[in-house]
Design a protein around this motif. Structure first.
Motif, PDB file in Angstrom:
ATOM      1  N   ASN A  77       0.859  -1.180   0.000  1.00  0.00           N
ATOM      2  CA  ASN A  77       0.000   0.000   0.000  1.00  0.00           C
ATOM      3  C   ASN A  77       0.894   1.230   0.000  1.00  0.00           C
ATOM      4  OD1 ASN A  77      -1.634   2.198   0.619  1.00  0.00           O
ATOM      5  ND2 ASN A  77      -2.941   1.006   2.005  1.00  0.00           N
ATOM      6  N   PRO A  78       0.951   1.958  -1.125  1.00  0.00           N
ATOM      7  CA  PRO A  78       1.834   3.128  -1.194  1.00  0.00           C
ATOM      8  C   PRO A  78       1.432   4.236  -0.218  1.00  0.00           C
ATOM      9  CG  PRO A  78       0.560   2.897  -3.224  1.00  0.00           C
ATOM     10  CD  PRO A  78       0.245   1.717  -2.363  1.00  0.00           C
ATOM     11  N   ASP A  79       0.154   4.256   0.202  1.00  0.00           N
ATOM     12  CA  ASP A  79      -0.287   5.283   1.144  1.00  0.00           C
ATOM     13  C   ASP A  79       0.310   5.066   2.534  1.00  0.00           C
ATOM     14  OD1 ASP A  79      -1.819   6.466  -0.854  1.00  0.00           O
ATOM     15  OD2 ASP A  79      -3.572   5.213  -0.377  1.00  0.00           O
ATOM     16  N   LYS A  82       3.295   0.115   3.694  1.00  0.00           N
ATOM     17  CA  LYS A  82       3.372  -1.223   4.285  1.00  0.00           C
ATOM     18  C   LYS A  82       2.682  -2.242   3.382  1.00  0.00           C
ATOM     19  CE  LYS A  82       3.262   0.527   8.985  1.00  0.00           C
ATOM     20  NZ  LYS A  82       2.529   0.535  10.254  1.00  0.00           N
ATOM     21  N   TYR A  83       3.042  -3.503   3.592  1.00  0.00           N
ATOM     22  CA  TYR A  83       2.344  -4.602   2.920  1.00  0.00           C
ATOM     23  C   TYR A  83       1.127  -4.971   3.756  1.00  0.00           C
ATOM     24  CZ  TYR A  83       6.235  -5.280  -0.270  1.00  0.00           C
ATOM     25  OH  TYR A  83       7.178  -5.112  -1.250  1.00  0.00           O
ATOM     26  N   GLU A  84      -0.010  -5.166   3.092  1.00  0.00           N
ATOM     27  CA  GLU A  84      -1.250  -5.481   3.776  1.00  0.00           C
ATOM     28  C   GLU A  84      -1.776  -6.819   3.291  1.00  0.00           C
ATOM     29  OE1 GLU A  84      -3.750  -2.162   2.864  1.00  0.00           O
ATOM     30  OE2 GLU A  84      -2.520  -0.769   4.037  1.00  0.00           O
ATOM     31  N   GLY A 112       2.042  -2.166  -7.031  1.00  0.00           N
ATOM     32  CA  GLY A 112       2.840  -2.897  -7.997  1.00  0.00           C
ATOM     33  C   GLY A 112       3.711  -3.950  -7.370  1.00  0.00           C
ATOM     34  N   ARG A 113       3.603  -4.131  -6.056  1.00  0.00           N
ATOM     35  CA  ARG A 113       4.440  -5.122  -5.383  1.00  0.00           C
ATOM     36  C   ARG A 113       3.595  -5.964  -4.445  1.00  0.00           C
ATOM     37  NH1 ARG A 113       8.715  -1.413  -2.616  1.00  0.00           N
ATOM     38  NH2 ARG A 113       6.952  -0.011  -2.632  1.00  0.00           N
TER      39      ARG A 113
END
Length: 185
Positions: A77-79, A82-84, A112-113
């Motif tokens: 999550n670019p906002d 962190k990875y969610e 994108g990741r």
């Protein structure tokens, strides 16, 4: 998981300890898996980083195949930075249901990741592995660790030193490559 009994590996390679034999066997297993393009023994992979092409993501291609089960998908999550976590099998975006196991669209807008946790591999244990693969592994152990790559040469001369390189296929001796190419997975 041992493809070949460690005592047999010691006999073939001259390894003195189980640790040395296990390392040699692991090397051979990795060479065979690279050649075949699959993971032989079922293995869990946790948080494998995969980049997705923005706007064009139609497939996720994990580094290890075949995929047996997906445990978790985490989208970046670019906002939040962190990875969610998301549900392992289905994710809904824009009204579209996405099914990972069938390698359908899997994309969260703006992400994108991903981190992917999954199980991949063909066989639960060595008893399920085709005998041809085991034979190829024994030949490769001999080639890499016992013969001193002696199988890599067809001929050699001492006076006015010269040699001829043996036949190889995809980096392996031709006879071992032929065995592996004949395996039906």
């Amino acid at each position: 998981m041992d493809l070949i009994n460690l005592d047999r590996v010691k006999q073939l390679t001259g390894a003195k300890t189980n640790e040395e034999a296990a390392l040699k066997l692991k090397t051979v297993l990795e060479v065979i898996e690279d050649f075949l393009g699959v993971v032989l023994f079922k293995t869990d992979f946790k948080d494998e980083k995969i980049s997705l092409a923005y706007g064009n993501c139609r497939y996720i291609r994990p580094n290890h195949t075949p995929v047996n089960e997906v445990y978790e998908i985490k989208f970046f999550n670019p906002d939040s930075g962190k990875y969610e976590s998301q549900t392992a099998f289905k994710y809904i975006t824009g009204g579209e249901t996405i099914d990972f196991l069938n390698r359908r669209v899997l994309k969260k807008p703006g992400s994108g990741r991903i981190l992917l946790s999954y199980n991949a591999g063909l066989y639960a244990d060595a008893s399920e592995v085709p005998a041809t693969i085991t034979l190829a592994a024994e030949k490769l152990l001999d080639y890499l660790f016992a013969s001193g790559f002696g199988g890599a040469y067809q001929s050699e001369h001492l006076g006015d030193y010269s040699y001829s390189k043996g036949a190889t296929a995809s980096g392996l001796p031709a006879d071992i490559a032929a065995l592996l190419n004949g395996v039906k997975l």
